[in-house]
Design an enzyme around this catalytic site. Sequence first.
Site, PDB file in Angstrom:
ATOM      1  N   ASP A 179      59.501   2.940  -9.820  1.00  0.00           N
ATOM      2  CA  ASP A 179      60.271   4.075  -9.899  1.00  0.00           C
ATOM      3  C   ASP A 179      60.727   4.066  -8.295  1.00  0.00           C
ATOM      4  O   ASP A 179      59.994   3.251  -7.368  1.00  0.00           O
ATOM      5  CB  ASP A 179      59.256   5.441  -9.943  1.00  0.00           C
ATOM      6  CG  ASP A 179      59.000   5.861 -11.275  1.00  0.00           C
ATOM      7  OD1 ASP A 179      59.998   5.287 -12.216  1.00  0.00           O
ATOM      8  OD2 ASP A 179      58.482   6.821 -11.683  1.00  0.00           O
ATOM      9  N   PRO A 191      52.448   9.542  -2.444  1.00  0.00           N
ATOM     10  CA  PRO A 191      53.652   9.930  -2.255  1.00  0.00           C
ATOM     11  C   PRO A 191      54.767   9.193  -1.392  1.00  0.00           C
ATOM     12  O   PRO A 191      55.453   9.875  -1.061  1.00  0.00           O
ATOM     13  CB  PRO A 191      53.375  11.248  -1.136  1.00  0.00           C
ATOM     14  CG  PRO A 191      51.803  10.678  -0.404  1.00  0.00           C
ATOM     15  CD  PRO A 191      51.329   9.800  -1.635  1.00  0.00           C
ATOM     16  N   LYS A 239      67.387   1.293 -12.903  1.00  0.00           N
ATOM     17  CA  LYS A 239      68.610   0.145 -13.316  1.00  0.00           C
ATOM     18  C   LYS A 239      68.280  -0.463 -14.467  1.00  0.00           C
ATOM     19  O   LYS A 239      68.842  -1.520 -14.970  1.00  0.00           O
ATOM     20  CB  LYS A 239      68.563  -0.982 -12.235  1.00  0.00           C
ATOM     21  CG  LYS A 239      68.962  -0.196 -10.820  1.00  0.00           C
ATOM     22  CD  LYS A 239      69.170  -1.312  -9.712  1.00  0.00           C
ATOM     23  CE  LYS A 239      69.756  -0.622  -8.334  1.00  0.00           C
ATOM     24  NZ  LYS A 239      69.711  -1.570  -7.467  1.00  0.00           N
ATOM     25  N   PRO A 278       0.775  -1.140  -0.061  1.00  0.00           N
ATOM     26  CA  PRO A 278       0.062  -0.050  -0.003  1.00  0.00           C
ATOM     27  C   PRO A 278       0.959   1.354   0.072  1.00  0.00           C
ATOM     28  O   PRO A 278       0.433   2.509  -0.532  1.00  0.00           O
ATOM     29  CB  PRO A 278      -0.867  -0.026   1.296  1.00  0.00           C
ATOM     30  CG  PRO A 278      -0.939  -1.526   1.596  1.00  0.00           C
ATOM     31  CD  PRO A 278       0.684  -2.072   0.998  1.00  0.00           C
TER      32      PRO A 278
END
EC number: 2.1.1.107
Length: 410
Positions: free
Chosen positions: A201, A178, A223, A51
């Site tokens: 990195d 970071p 490297k 309802p």
Amino acid sequence: MTETHPDPAPAYPVGLRLAGRRVVVLGGGQVAQRRLPALLAAGADVTLVSPSATPSVEAMADAGELTWERRPYREGDLADAWYALVCTRDPEANAAASAEAERHRVWCVRSDDAESATAWTPATGRSEGVTVAVLTGRDPRRSAAVRDAIVEGLRDGTLVAPRHRARTPGVALVGGGPGDPDLITVRGRRLLAEADVVIADRLGPRDLLDELPPHVEVIDAAKIPYGRAMAQEAINNALIEHAKAGKQVVRLKGGDPFVFGRGMEEAEALAEAGIACTVVPGVTSAISVPGAAGVPVTHRGVAHEFTVVSGHVAPDDERSLVDWTALAGLTGTLVLLMAVENSGAIAAKLMAGGRPGDTPVAVIQEGTMAAQRRVDATLATVGETVRAEGVRPPAVIVIGDVAARGRNQR
């Protein structure tokens, strides 16, 4: 599906394929509001009998996602249904609907009486095409806790579940943030956990590399043997070579791939070679490192803008693309990345352009890491201060009145 149970007859776990099949939901309250989105996402042909309904459920009906019959339950509502969810506030209606479902062999979930139901709704969660469903019998809170732990593990890569079918070789350029491993994105961590090869990195979140399985090949980008090629060309070639060998490759970069990260060069090289490439943004050090040291790059009534500048090229270098005189005329915050070596020359150029020598400066070394430290100076003294304090990269330099904030936070 994970199931724990104290009963001698445990529930049989199964996944229902409801696309295009009739599903009846009795009741339009909070239970229906929680369950309906998943039923709709499964493609079910949903009929709601109630309802009234919550505003969210009403909105689904208004959008045409389901059919809403605005009335109480009545005998025959479950005809031709494949599945029923009974969640009205009327115990008698719930019992009658459950009995109808039993007669018509319709699997029926009851929110008010699990023991009288013929089906239970597990605690479910999804991550990258995986559906996790957990049943613990009469302990729904435990079901939810187990579900959350599994889904979170899949999302952040702490629960390693590599794909073994339909794997498309490619490269993901992942911004590692970071440096703090907790600051990589959830998607980045998951892709790292699924990688066959990781080319990392120096400034990426190194601690995460120790968590990789033994079969993962980890390559230090610094490297890579360059030969006659420039360093970036060698990295591009390594990405292409491993992807063409059918490997899932992650290029793990510090910060964000597209903020002084040469990510676009790598994406263009991959596109030229026909290699699928996914870019995963990262938390850039330009904002996160000052924030970790208590320096807001903007602050109400102090700075309404901030400018991020690469300082790897000195102002008098012919390769410089920066309009330092224009920057000197700004009143907002300057954030310098890769500028330790040229900090004195940059400061002199800014002062020559009109930036006051007493402008506060904050230098944050190894931001977000255990060795983080902050050195405060002014524009007139920053060059000498950096030398005297032995500041070394990586460091972020913040110039502006905001740098006077949080000086007691180290």
